[in-house]
Design an enzyme around this catalytic site. Sequence first.
Site, short mmCIF file in Angstrom:
data_model
loop_
_atom_site.label_atom_id
_atom_site.label_comp_id
_atom_site.label_asym_id
_atom_site.label_seq_id
_atom_site.Cartn_x
_atom_site.Cartn_y
_atom_site.Cartn_z
N LYS A 25 0.88 -1.17 0.04
CA LYS A 25 -0.50 -0.15 -0.25
C LYS A 25 0.94 1.29 0.11
CE LYS A 25 -3.85 -2.09 0.63
NZ LYS A 25 -5.33 -2.13 -0.15
N LYS A 78 -12.99 -8.11 -7.93
CA LYS A 78 -14.09 -9.11 -6.50
C LYS A 78 -15.01 -9.24 -6.31
CE LYS A 78 -10.23 -6.21 -3.78
NZ LYS A 78 -10.74 -5.27 -2.85
#
Length: 367
Positions: free
Chosen positions: A163, A262
Amino acid sequence: MTIQEVKIYHVEMELKTPFQTSLETVRERESLIIEAIDTDGVIGWGEVVAFSSPWYTEETVQTTYHILKDFLVPIVLKKTFAHPNDLQRFFQLLKRNHMAKAGIELAVWDLFAKRQNLALSNVLGGTRREIEAGVVISIDSIPKMLTNIEKHVEEGYKRFKVKISPHTDYSLLKEIRTHFPDLPLMVDANSAYTLKDVKKLQALDEFHLLMIEQPLRSDDFVEHRDLQKLIKTPICLDESIHSLHDAYSAILLNSCQIINVKAGRVGGLSESKRIHDLCGDYNIPIWCGGMLETGISRAHNIALASLPNFTIPGDISASSRYWKEDIIEPEVTVTNGVIHIPEKPGIGYEVNRKKLKKYSRYYETFT
């Protein structure tokens, strides 16, 4: 199959370590577990992967519960379905709310596969017997992140995602590349940048990243197209893709070179399969993203990732990566960076009802 009963469990599980992105830090993971039971007593399991607050999408645990209780469950109860794909037709009158829809749709897919006495991966059209696993490294101090990477390298993970934010990008990646020059590395920005940050993003090209995931606003395709023209690193879209139409728009506009799929974000496995097929037609690589799920949703992801166009290792790591104990048996394990796809009917894992009860704040039954 006719759905006779639906149960919704509101569970809360503490992560082994806090998970930090540029937008939020998650310490305790709330989710909704869906149990669907048909008239023959066959049970299917699904999971709503919305977060407690609307930092990832507009949906939350509370809003999805409302949509399920007041709209989706009444639609499903007592209805007879020939196939889980039928749910899309029944749900299309309700705009968006993809995570709520996905939660119950996943349960119906599991139930359907069990009725066929087939593994969910086979029913979906999967072609693999094992999948390569990737891992996510959340924001922390650079020494701690390097230690975490080293640990997961030893465990054999095949792809690493870190991240980043405009304050922790170049210096972090320079350190990682110094210690791990050949690491299969990608970054996830969670929409932390704007086009004003072009020079910062161009500077990341030197690190030869697999991709940069969702650098700009989640509701934008045009600026992602403009950014892709200015950087060498492939852009992957995540939060921007909520449907087949979104994927089609992104592809036609050249807004990205890779798409993260997803099931929870796009409304379930049926829409995920449609996006998979579309991306295959356009030679767009895809991979299966993760949402800090329990083993139930993780099992669905494993089945989904067995489809042939999922050519990049996904965010599907071991249960022990996040939880002291999962609510499924056996737990998901990674061996030398690989997850073996279950061959048992449905998702291939059993829900441990004792553990489900342990982590449930409450549950409600609908008949």
